[in-house]
Write a protein that holds these residues in place. Structure first.
Motif, PDB file in Angstrom:
ATOM      1  N   GLY A 299      84.057  44.755  87.621  1.00  0.00           N
ATOM      2  CA  GLY A 299      82.767  44.500  86.993  1.00  0.00           C
ATOM      3  C   GLY A 299      81.923  45.760  86.951  1.00  0.00           C
ATOM      4  N   PHE A 300      80.987  45.794  85.997  1.00  0.00           N
ATOM      5  CA  PHE A 300      79.959  46.828  85.938  1.00  0.00           C
ATOM      6  C   PHE A 300      78.621  46.102  85.975  1.00  0.00           C
ATOM      7  N   LEU A 301      77.902  46.285  87.081  1.00  0.00           N
ATOM      8  CA  LEU A 301      76.706  45.485  87.300  1.00  0.00           C
ATOM      9  C   LEU A 301      75.627  46.301  87.993  1.00  0.00           C
ATOM     10  N   ARG A 302      74.483  45.625  88.219  1.00  0.00           N
ATOM     11  CA  ARG A 302      73.361  46.255  88.902  1.00  0.00           C
ATOM     12  C   ARG A 302      73.398  45.881  90.389  1.00  0.00           C
ATOM     13  N   PRO A 303      73.601  46.872  91.275  1.00  0.00           N
ATOM     14  CA  PRO A 303      73.616  46.571  92.711  1.00  0.00           C
ATOM     15  C   PRO A 303      72.191  46.327  93.217  1.00  0.00           C
ATOM     16  N   PRO A 304      72.050  45.907  94.481  1.00  0.00           N
ATOM     17  CA  PRO A 304      73.095  45.875  95.509  1.00  0.00           C
ATOM     18  C   PRO A 304      73.868  44.573  95.525  1.00  0.00           C
ATOM     19  N   VAL A 305      74.998  44.601  96.228  1.00  0.00           N
ATOM     20  CA  VAL A 305      75.816  43.409  96.466  1.00  0.00           C
ATOM     21  C   VAL A 305      76.041  43.320  97.967  1.00  0.00           C
TER      22      VAL A 305
ATOM     23  N   GLN B 264      97.315  44.648  82.397  1.00  0.00           N
ATOM     24  CA  GLN B 264      96.019  44.273  81.823  1.00  0.00           C
ATOM     25  C   GLN B 264      94.935  44.380  82.885  1.00  0.00           C
ATOM     26  N   VAL B 265      93.760  44.829  82.469  1.00  0.00           N
ATOM     27  CA  VAL B 265      92.582  44.823  83.329  1.00  0.00           C
ATOM     28  C   VAL B 265      91.494  44.032  82.609  1.00  0.00           C
ATOM     29  N   VAL B 266      90.966  43.006  83.284  1.00  0.00           N
ATOM     30  CA  VAL B 266      89.898  42.185  82.714  1.00  0.00           C
ATOM     31  C   VAL B 266      88.573  42.676  83.299  1.00  0.00           C
ATOM     32  N   ILE B 267      87.634  43.007  82.418  1.00  0.00           N
ATOM     33  CA  ILE B 267      86.423  43.719  82.810  1.00  0.00           C
ATOM     34  C   ILE B 267      85.191  42.901  82.444  1.00  0.00           C
ATOM     35  N   GLY B 268      84.265  42.796  83.379  1.00  0.00           N
ATOM     36  CA  GLY B 268      82.946  42.237  83.107  1.00  0.00           C
ATOM     37  C   GLY B 268      81.920  43.361  83.078  1.00  0.00           C
ATOM     38  N   PHE B 269      80.871  43.205  82.284  1.00  0.00           N
ATOM     39  CA  PHE B 269      79.858  44.256  82.223  1.00  0.00           C
ATOM     40  C   PHE B 269      78.511  43.679  81.830  1.00  0.00           C
ATOM     41  N   VAL B 270      77.455  44.223  82.434  1.00  0.00           N
ATOM     42  CA  VAL B 270      76.105  43.863  82.005  1.00  0.00           C
ATOM     43  C   VAL B 270      75.846  44.524  80.656  1.00  0.00           C
ATOM     44  N   SER B 271      74.984  43.919  79.872  1.00  0.00           N
ATOM     45  CA  SER B 271      74.795  44.382  78.497  1.00  0.00           C
ATOM     46  C   SER B 271      74.352  45.832  78.421  1.00  0.00           C
ATOM     47  N   SER B 272      73.522  46.276  79.380  1.00  0.00           N
ATOM     48  CA  SER B 272      73.024  47.651  79.309  1.00  0.00           C
ATOM     49  C   SER B 272      74.132  48.677  79.511  1.00  0.00           C
ATOM     50  N   ALA B 273      75.250  48.290  80.162  1.00  0.00           N
ATOM     51  CA  ALA B 273      76.357  49.232  80.361  1.00  0.00           C
ATOM     52  C   ALA B 273      76.968  49.668  79.042  1.00  0.00           C
TER      53      ALA B 273
ATOM     54  N   GLN C 144      57.588  35.960  78.718  1.00  0.00           N
ATOM     55  CA  GLN C 144      58.845  35.373  78.275  1.00  0.00           C
ATOM     56  C   GLN C 144      59.972  35.950  79.125  1.00  0.00           C
ATOM     57  N   GLU C 145      60.931  35.119  79.479  1.00  0.00           N
ATOM     58  CA  GLU C 145      62.130  35.587  80.167  1.00  0.00           C
ATOM     59  C   GLU C 145      63.312  35.553  79.208  1.00  0.00           C
ATOM     60  N   ALA C 146      64.228  36.509  79.358  1.00  0.00           N
ATOM     61  CA  ALA C 146      65.430  36.557  78.524  1.00  0.00           C
ATOM     62  C   ALA C 146      66.576  37.073  79.383  1.00  0.00           C
ATOM     63  N   ILE C 147      67.776  36.631  79.067  1.00  0.00           N
ATOM     64  CA  ILE C 147      68.935  36.970  79.888  1.00  0.00           C
ATOM     65  C   ILE C 147      69.505  38.329  79.512  1.00  0.00           C
ATOM     66  N   GLN C 148      69.648  38.605  78.225  1.00  0.00           N
ATOM     67  CA  GLN C 148      70.288  39.831  77.764  1.00  0.00           C
ATOM     68  C   GLN C 148      69.259  40.879  77.378  1.00  0.00           C
ATOM     69  N   MET C 149      69.610  42.154  77.605  1.00  0.00           N
ATOM     70  CA  MET C 149      68.720  43.245  77.248  1.00  0.00           C
ATOM     71  C   MET C 149      68.452  43.285  75.745  1.00  0.00           C
ATOM     72  N   GLN C 150      69.465  42.960  74.958  1.00  0.00           N
ATOM     73  CA  GLN C 150      69.260  42.958  73.505  1.00  0.00           C
ATOM     74  C   GLN C 150      68.187  41.949  73.109  1.00  0.00           C
ATOM     75  N   THR C 151      68.192  40.801  73.798  1.00  0.00           N
ATOM     76  CA  THR C 151      67.189  39.771  73.505  1.00  0.00           C
ATOM     77  C   THR C 151      65.805  40.238  73.923  1.00  0.00           C
ATOM     78  N   ILE C 152      65.715  40.902  75.067  1.00  0.00           N
ATOM     79  CA  ILE C 152      64.425  41.436  75.523  1.00  0.00           C
ATOM     80  C   ILE C 152      63.853  42.386  74.490  1.00  0.00           C
ATOM     81  N   VAL C 153      64.695  43.294  73.991  1.00  0.00           N
ATOM     82  CA  VAL C 153      64.226  44.264  72.990  1.00  0.00           C
ATOM     83  C   VAL C 153      63.824  43.551  71.697  1.00  0.00           C
ATOM     84  N   SER C 154      64.570  42.528  71.319  1.00  0.00           N
ATOM     85  CA  SER C 154      64.209  41.777  70.110  1.00  0.00           C
ATOM     86  C   SER C 154      62.861  41.082  70.260  1.00  0.00           C
TER      87      SER C 154
END
Length: 297
Positions: A144-150, A92-101, A221-231
């Motif tokens: 994970g799939f995220l926005r660098p840098p780290v 099994q591989v457990v994966i995290g990803f930012v919404s835009s991915a 306004q601030e929003a966490i998810q890209m979908q929320t920003i677009v909404s």
């Protein structure tokens, strides 16, 4: 009792002849007879009726044979599964990803991996960049799939995707009918943006881009998810500068327009713990690299 005793027993039960069984096992006949006698002594019951001419299974031997054959089949399956896991073909591989991915690289990666390695289970979690870093530290995700840098040496990360920025506008906005939008024309607009700690790299790229036109965005306004920003853009709460792959998120009331200016490239990276030696995780990383190369070609 050792495994070889069971293999000797099954071979003799199949041949019902000590000579032929010994030949199959590549041993002499007397040691085979001794091993079978030792097994019967340890079991406390007779497995074979022996005469000078024939060898036959006892009733207890017949029942024992069925169970032993099942054990050996399970053992062989365990060996095969272990070999597959050691090559990264199971597990099994457990994966995290930012919404835009989800709107650029992730669907292709998942489809390719499932086609190549169907017996590995993939578990997905939509997480912000900062959440992914914490989940990686805690061992709750593998990749994970995220926005660098780290900045932390604890992690390894590789850029796998680059894209430009576009502006998301309410469809009733005066600029919505233009083929492209000048950055300076957004100077007096209210912006929908995410908090910087969630993805500092992307946030700083957007802010520095606006500063090229001599303004800092006024955040309504601030929003966490890209979908929320677009909404929120669709609700006419403001405009947003977003990665161009977000255009795949078609939302009623929103239009996406390219910028007239050359925008900075924003990147997406895959990330994992430096000391993660899992063969399954390493196989997943290899597939991601192959897919990333295909995008560049």
């Amino acid at each position: 009792m050792e495994l070889r005793h069971l293999r000797y027993f099954v071979t003799l039960a199949e041949e019902l002849h000590f000579g032929r069984a010994a030949e199959r096992l590549h041993i002499a006949q007397p040691p085979l007879s001794q091993q079978i006698q030792q097994l019967e002594t340890e079991l406390g019951f007779q497995l074979f009726h022996r005469t000078k001419r024939t060898v036959q299974l006892t009733e207890a031997g017949q029942i024992f044979l069925g169970e032993v054959q099942q054990i050996l089949r399970q053992l062989e399956q365990a060996v095969q599964l272990g070999r597959q896991a050691s090559r990264g073909l199971r597990g099994q591989v457990v994966i995290g990803f930012v919404s835009s991915a989800a709107y650029n690289v992730l669907p292709t990666i998942l489809q390719t991996f499932r086609t190549c390695i169907p017996d590995v289970n993939l578990e997905l979690h939509e997480l912000t960049t900062d959440q992914q870093l914490q989940w990686l530290r805690d061992g709750r995700i593998d990749v994970g799939f995220l926005r660098p840098p780290v900045e932390e040496d604890t992690f390894c990360w590789e850029i796998i995707f680059n894209e430009s920025l576009v502006v998301a506008l309410p469809e009733v906005h005066p600029l919505a009918n233009q083929s492209s939008v000048s950055l300076s024309s957004l100077k007096n607009e209210l912006f929908i943006l995410f908090p910087r700690p969630l993805a500092p790299g992307l946030y700083d790229s957007i802010i520095s881009f606006c500063q090229q036109a001599n303004f800092s965005p006024s955040v309504a306004q601030e929003a966490i998810q890209m979908q929320t920003i677009v909404s929120l853009v669709a609700a006419e709460m403001g405009v947003a500068i977003v990665p161009e792959s977000l255009q795949h998120l078609q939302r009623t009331g929103v239009v996406y327009k390219p910028m007239q200016e050359l925008t900075p490239k924003v990147t997406l990276a895959m990330i994992w713990l430096r000391d993660n030696t899992s063969a399954t995780v390493q196989r997943f990383l290899e597939v991601v690299r192959q897919v990333a190369i295909s995008w560049e070609e």
